[in-house]
Design a protein around this motif. Sequence first.
Motif, short mmCIF file in Angstrom:
data_model
loop_
_atom_site.label_atom_id
_atom_site.label_comp_id
_atom_site.label_asym_id
_atom_site.label_seq_id
_atom_site.Cartn_x
_atom_site.Cartn_y
_atom_site.Cartn_z
N LYS A 102 0.84 -1.19 0.00
CA LYS A 102 0.00 0.00 0.00
C LYS A 102 0.87 1.24 0.00
CE LYS A 102 -3.64 2.37 2.60
NZ LYS A 102 -4.45 2.35 3.82
N VAL A 103 0.56 2.19 -0.87
CA VAL A 103 1.27 3.46 -0.91
C VAL A 103 0.47 4.46 -0.09
CG1 VAL A 103 2.19 5.26 -2.38
CG2 VAL A 103 2.13 2.91 -3.20
N ALA A 104 1.06 4.88 1.02
CA ALA A 104 0.33 5.74 1.94
C ALA A 104 0.55 7.22 1.59
CB ALA A 104 0.80 5.48 3.36
N GLY A 105 -0.31 8.08 2.17
CA GLY A 105 -0.12 9.52 2.09
C GLY A 105 -0.40 10.12 0.74
N LEU A 106 -1.44 9.68 0.06
CA LEU A 106 -1.71 10.21 -1.27
C LEU A 106 -2.99 11.03 -1.32
CD1 LEU A 106 -0.64 7.23 -3.53
CD2 LEU A 106 0.66 9.23 -2.84
N SER A 107 -3.48 11.52 -0.18
CA SER A 107 -4.64 12.40 -0.18
C SER A 107 -4.26 13.75 -0.76
CB SER A 107 -5.17 12.58 1.24
OG SER A 107 -4.18 13.15 2.06
N VAL A 108 -5.23 14.50 -1.25
CA VAL A 108 -4.96 15.74 -1.97
C VAL A 108 -5.05 16.94 -1.04
CG1 VAL A 108 -5.75 17.20 -3.85
CG2 VAL A 108 -5.85 14.72 -4.08
N SER A 109 -4.16 17.89 -1.21
CA SER A 109 -4.17 19.11 -0.42
C SER A 109 -4.55 20.29 -1.30
CB SER A 109 -2.79 19.35 0.21
OG SER A 109 -2.74 20.64 0.75
N PHE A 110 -5.72 20.87 -1.01
CA PHE A 110 -6.18 22.00 -1.83
C PHE A 110 -5.33 23.24 -1.60
CE2 PHE A 110 -9.80 19.27 -1.91
CZ PHE A 110 -10.42 19.50 -3.12
N GLY A 145 -10.18 17.55 -10.37
CA GLY A 145 -10.11 18.13 -9.03
C GLY A 145 -8.93 19.06 -8.90
N THR A 146 -7.92 18.65 -8.13
CA THR A 146 -6.79 19.53 -7.88
C THR A 146 -5.72 19.45 -8.94
OG1 THR A 146 -5.81 17.81 -6.51
CG2 THR A 146 -7.13 19.49 -5.40
N PHE A 147 -5.89 18.61 -9.94
CA PHE A 147 -4.95 18.62 -11.05
C PHE A 147 -5.69 18.48 -12.37
CE2 PHE A 147 -5.03 14.27 -9.38
CZ PHE A 147 -5.28 13.50 -10.50
N SER A 148 -5.01 18.90 -13.43
CA SER A 148 -5.58 18.87 -14.77
C SER A 148 -4.73 17.97 -15.66
CB SER A 148 -5.63 20.27 -15.37
OG SER A 148 -6.40 21.14 -14.56
N LYS A 149 -5.39 17.40 -16.66
CA LYS A 149 -4.69 16.53 -17.60
C LYS A 149 -4.91 17.03 -19.03
CE LYS A 149 -5.10 12.26 -14.87
NZ LYS A 149 -5.45 10.82 -14.93
N PHE A 150 -3.83 16.99 -19.79
CA PHE A 150 -3.90 17.25 -21.22
C PHE A 150 -3.27 16.04 -21.89
CE2 PHE A 150 -4.17 21.29 -19.15
CZ PHE A 150 -5.08 22.01 -19.91
N LEU A 151 -4.08 15.24 -22.55
CA LEU A 151 -3.68 13.90 -22.95
C LEU A 151 -3.73 13.71 -24.47
CD1 LEU A 151 -5.78 12.01 -20.25
CD2 LEU A 151 -3.39 12.74 -20.07
N LYS A 178 -0.79 18.16 -14.46
CA LYS A 178 -0.24 19.32 -13.74
C LYS A 178 -1.17 19.75 -12.63
CE LYS A 178 -2.48 23.07 -16.17
NZ LYS A 178 -2.96 23.62 -14.89
N PRO A 179 -0.65 20.39 -11.59
CA PRO A 179 -1.53 21.00 -10.60
C PRO A 179 -2.51 21.94 -11.29
CG PRO A 179 0.73 21.01 -9.81
CD PRO A 179 0.77 20.58 -11.25
N VAL A 190 1.97 13.70 -8.92
CA VAL A 190 1.54 15.09 -8.87
C VAL A 190 0.81 15.38 -7.56
CG1 VAL A 190 0.05 16.84 -9.93
CG2 VAL A 190 1.46 15.35 -11.37
N ASN A 191 -0.05 14.47 -7.14
CA ASN A 191 -0.72 14.63 -5.84
C ASN A 191 0.28 14.74 -4.71
OD1 ASN A 191 -3.55 14.80 -6.09
ND2 ASN A 191 -3.74 12.61 -6.44
#
Length: 554
Positions: free
Chosen positions: A6-14, A48-54, A136-137, A173-174
Motif C-alpha cells: 500500500k502506498v500511503a499519504g496520497l490524499s490531496v491538499s487543496f 479536481g486539484t490537477f488537470s490533464k492534457f492527454l 499538472k496541478p 503530482v498529488n
Amino acid sequence: MPSILKVAGLSVSFLIATSFASSASRDLNSSPPSVTLDNANITGLSNGTFSKFLGIPFAQAPIGNLRFRAPQAVSPYNGSIDASAYGPICPQQATQLPLAAQTALNATIPDIIQQIYLNMSSARAPSESLSINIIKPANANADSKLPVLVWIFGGGFERGSALGYDYLGDRLVNRSMELGQPVVYVAMNYRVSAWGFLASTEVQQAGEGNMGLQDQRLALQWIQKYITTFGGDPAKVTIWGQSAGAISASLQMLAYGGNTTDLFHGAIMQSGAPIPVGNFTSGQVYYNQLLSATNCASSNDTFLCLQQVSQDELKVAVDETPNYFSYDSLVLAWSPRADGKFLPDNPQRLLQQGKFMSIPVISGNVDDEGTVFSLSSTNVTTDAQFREYVSQIWVPGANTSTLDPLWSYYPENPADGSPFDTSNANSITPQFKRTAAFQGDVVFQTPRRFFLESLSGTQNAWSYLSKAAKVTPVLGSFHGSDLSAGVLDDYIIRFTYNQTPGNGTGLDWPQYTSSSPLLYNFPSGRREEPYISNDTFRLEPMRYLMNLSLAYPL
C-alpha cells in the motif's frame, strides 16, 4: 491500480495546490481546462486539484515512408484539439508467460506483473501514432515555472505506453502538492519492438536507427517549446524511467557521444543503466526473420518492402520473434544498439571514453532483478543445461576457459541464488535461483555499478537498493516492485525540485563515488527504516561480468 504494498499519504491538499498560482496569468483551472498552443485551443480534463492534457500529437504518424524512420515534428497546431483522453498506444509485441511459469506461481501473478509485462496492449487498440501527455496541478499557469518530471515507460523495449502509468502520474503530482514541491508530470509514447528498434545493415544504410530513442528525444524538444504554457519550467526538466525507461534515460545521457544539451537537467533511473549491447549487425538475424515472414526477402529493397507491409502482416511477423518471456529472455531481439549516430559506440564503451552528460543522477536497483525474467527458462534444471544456456544464448563467442570462472561465481546452490537471502526457499527448479542471480546481475546490477563508477568525480550521483516486497513468493523483491510500492516517490519529487533526493531531515542519503560507493537501502519490512550500506555485494562476480560484457556485447 492495486499494488502489492500500500502506498500511503496520497490524499490531496487543496491549499498547496493553489498556493503557487499567479493572478497575473490566465487561470487554467477552468472546466474543462484549456490552453493555447500555436494557433490551436487544447481542451483537457479536470480531475479536481490537477488537470490533464492527454494524447497531444508531438510527431507525425510514423506510417508509410516514415515507418522505421526518425520521427518528424508536427506542423504548428491549428484549430481545436480534444486532449481529454490518452491517444492510442504504439504497436506492441505479443508476450505470454510460459505455462510452466504460471504453474510455478500457482496462477497468482502479482498485479504489477500483469500490468507491466503482460496486459499492456489490452487497454487500448494500438495505432502507429506518437503523442505526449501532461498532468499538472490545476492552478499552475505560464508564470508558475514548476520543475518538470518526464516519465519514460518500461517494457523491455517491446511493450508499454504512457496510458499504462496514468496512476503513476496522478500519484506523483498529488504527492508533490502534499510536500509543497509541486511538479508538472509529462509522459510520451514512443515506438517499441521492431517499430522502434529495427536494426540491420540495411537500416543503417538507410541512415536510420534507434527510432524509439529518437521519439523520446523529439518529445523532450516538444517539452522545451511548449511546457511553459502548462506551468512548467523548461530549464528544470528531470527525466525518469524504470526498466527499459531507465535504460532509455541513461542512453539519452550518452546520445551523440554525450553532447551537452539543454533538453534535461537531471535523470532518475530505476532498474536500468547503459546495457552491454553491440552494433547494428547484431540485429540482422531478426531483420532477416521479418523478411522471411513478410515475403520481403527477395525484394531489391528490403527496407522499403518492410515499410510497405501492412500493419497486420508486420504485427504477425514481429510476434514470431523472441520476446522477454521467450527462452532467450533478456537477450532482446529488439533493443537499442550502436548505430554510429545516435549511439556512436557500444554504450559501455562510451562510458569508458567519458562521453556522457554531466548532470545529477539517481540510479538504483531492486534486490531480485532477474527472477521475473527467469520464469521463461524453467526447463533449465541441471548444471549442464545452465552452462549451455549461458554459453549459447548470452556469450556464444566465448570459449570454455573464458567462462570457467562464471560457474563458481554463480553456483547452483539455491541458497546463493535469487531471491537472495531466502535460503533454499523459492527454488521452483534446481537452477531457477541460479539463473535469476546471473540474469539480474549481468543486465541490471553490473551495468548500474559500472555506470556510477564511470560518472564518479564528474557529477553528483546517488544510488539505492530496494528489498521491498521480499516476501513475494518465488519472485522476492522483483523487477518493478519498488515502483509498485512507491518507495522512491518522495525522493523523486525532491530530486526533481532540488536536484538532490534528501530533505535535510532523517537519514542522510550520501552521494555515490568510486571511493565511497554507498547505497541507500529500502528494507523489506514496512516498519523498518532505510539504512546505508556499501555497494560491495558480489563484487568479484560483477567485475567479471563487466569484463565479459565488454568483450562480448549482446
